[in-house]
Motif scaffolding. Sequence first.
Motif, short mmCIF file in Angstrom:
data_model
loop_
_atom_site.label_atom_id
_atom_site.label_comp_id
_atom_site.label_asym_id
_atom_site.label_seq_id
_atom_site.Cartn_x
_atom_site.Cartn_y
_atom_site.Cartn_z
N GLN A 113 -76.19 27.48 -52.58
CA GLN A 113 -75.90 28.51 -51.60
C GLN A 113 -75.60 29.82 -52.32
N VAL A 114 -76.56 30.70 -52.28
CA VAL A 114 -76.38 32.03 -52.83
C VAL A 114 -75.56 32.85 -51.84
N LEU A 115 -74.76 33.76 -52.35
CA LEU A 115 -73.85 34.54 -51.51
C LEU A 115 -74.60 35.21 -50.37
N GLY A 116 -74.12 34.98 -49.15
CA GLY A 116 -74.71 35.62 -47.99
C GLY A 116 -75.89 34.89 -47.39
N GLN A 117 -76.23 33.72 -47.93
CA GLN A 117 -77.37 32.97 -47.42
C GLN A 117 -76.96 31.55 -47.04
N GLY A 118 -77.86 30.85 -46.35
CA GLY A 118 -77.63 29.45 -46.05
C GLY A 118 -77.97 28.58 -47.25
N PRO A 119 -77.39 27.39 -47.31
CA PRO A 119 -77.70 26.48 -48.42
C PRO A 119 -79.18 26.11 -48.47
N GLN A 120 -79.69 25.95 -49.70
CA GLN A 120 -81.07 25.56 -49.92
C GLN A 120 -81.10 24.19 -50.61
N PHE A 121 -81.95 23.31 -50.13
CA PHE A 121 -82.06 21.95 -50.65
C PHE A 121 -82.62 21.95 -52.07
N ILE A 122 -81.93 21.21 -52.97
CA ILE A 122 -82.41 21.10 -54.35
C ILE A 122 -82.96 19.69 -54.60
N PHE A 123 -82.13 18.68 -54.40
CA PHE A 123 -82.52 17.29 -54.67
C PHE A 123 -81.84 16.35 -53.68
N TYR A 182 -81.26 8.50 -53.74
CA TYR A 182 -80.82 7.32 -53.01
C TYR A 182 -81.05 6.11 -53.90
N GLU A 183 -80.01 5.32 -54.07
CA GLU A 183 -80.11 4.14 -54.93
C GLU A 183 -80.72 4.49 -56.29
N LYS A 184 -80.26 5.60 -56.83
CA LYS A 184 -80.59 6.05 -58.19
C LYS A 184 -82.02 6.56 -58.32
N GLU A 185 -82.74 6.68 -57.22
CA GLU A 185 -84.09 7.21 -57.29
C GLU A 185 -84.19 8.54 -56.55
N GLU A 186 -85.01 9.42 -57.09
CA GLU A 186 -85.21 10.71 -56.44
C GLU A 186 -86.01 10.52 -55.16
N ARG A 187 -85.48 11.02 -54.05
CA ARG A 187 -86.15 10.88 -52.77
C ARG A 187 -86.77 12.20 -52.30
N GLY A 188 -86.27 13.28 -52.83
CA GLY A 188 -86.79 14.57 -52.40
C GLY A 188 -86.39 15.65 -53.38
N ARG A 189 -87.25 16.66 -53.46
CA ARG A 189 -87.00 17.78 -54.36
C ARG A 189 -87.38 19.06 -53.64
N GLY A 190 -86.52 20.05 -53.73
CA GLY A 190 -86.81 21.34 -53.12
C GLY A 190 -87.61 22.23 -54.05
N ASN A 191 -87.77 23.46 -53.65
CA ASN A 191 -88.60 24.41 -54.39
C ASN A 191 -87.77 25.10 -55.46
N PHE A 192 -87.42 24.35 -56.48
CA PHE A 192 -86.64 24.87 -57.60
C PHE A 192 -87.39 24.59 -58.90
N PRO A 193 -87.20 25.45 -59.90
CA PRO A 193 -87.93 25.26 -61.17
C PRO A 193 -87.46 24.02 -61.91
N ASP A 194 -88.25 23.64 -62.92
CA ASP A 194 -87.95 22.43 -63.69
C ASP A 194 -86.67 22.55 -64.51
N ARG A 195 -86.11 23.75 -64.58
CA ARG A 195 -84.82 23.90 -65.27
C ARG A 195 -83.72 23.12 -64.54
N PHE A 196 -83.97 22.80 -63.29
CA PHE A 196 -83.02 22.04 -62.49
C PHE A 196 -83.40 20.56 -62.55
N SER A 197 -82.43 19.71 -62.84
CA SER A 197 -82.67 18.28 -62.84
C SER A 197 -81.40 17.58 -62.36
N ALA A 198 -81.56 16.35 -61.98
CA ALA A 198 -80.40 15.60 -61.49
C ALA A 198 -80.60 14.12 -61.76
#
Lengths: 114, 113
Positions: free
Chosen positions: B37-47, B50-66
């Motif tokens: 959530q950047v100041l003044g904006q609504g939250p944006q989905f990153i990742f 579920y059960e240790k597996e990635e179920r979804g990824r938002g529009n963020f660069p590869d610098r972001f991981s989880a």
Amino acid sequence: AQSVTQLDSHVSVSEGTPVLLRCNYSSSYSPSLFWYVQHPNKGLQLLLKYTSAATLVKGINGFEAEFKKSETSFHLTKPSAHMSDAAEYFCVVSDRFGNEKLTFGTGTRLTIIP
Amino acid sequence: DAGVTQSPTHLIKTRGQHVTLRCSPISGHKSVSWYQQVLGQGPQFIFQYYEKEERGRGNFPDRFSARQFPNYSSELNVNALLLGDSALYLCASSLGQGYSGYTFGSGTRLTVV
């Protein structure tokens, strides 16, 4: 694709008067819709949710919202505003039959005038 | 019962550094999602995990991981920090079985200088 549009970035009402925060949605599937509230420097709190049961949804703190499919709207209302209602409100859509990604609107800042 | 807990609450980093944010879900919740959530904006989905597996990824660069651990806690990692990464990072947990409701933590406020 799913999206929500909050029609007002800022709403001001006097204490004790009704509150109306407007939200329109777009979804390829039958949506789940939510309203969240965020007080300054706090996380998000769920006010209410619609997940295909009754179209009039009652939430916490006297808030309610009505799902109108024909108008693709999910407006939030409260009969009488309280000073503690001052906060940022987010309308949110989720694709119920897909993944659980939440798509937030840009928010409506509610100001209560004493 | 404890809610969703995030640590740290505040963090200041320098451009180019790496950061790790942590989230502990509500007991019994198997799904964790991250939002920016950047100041003044609504939250944006990153990742979502579920059960240790990635179920979804938002529009963020590869610098972001989880990742999600066996106890369902999660870490969000951001490499090569940019000034634009300054934001409130929110974690949310749910049971993960269809739509079962999300509970959000109070967030980590990241400032990149």
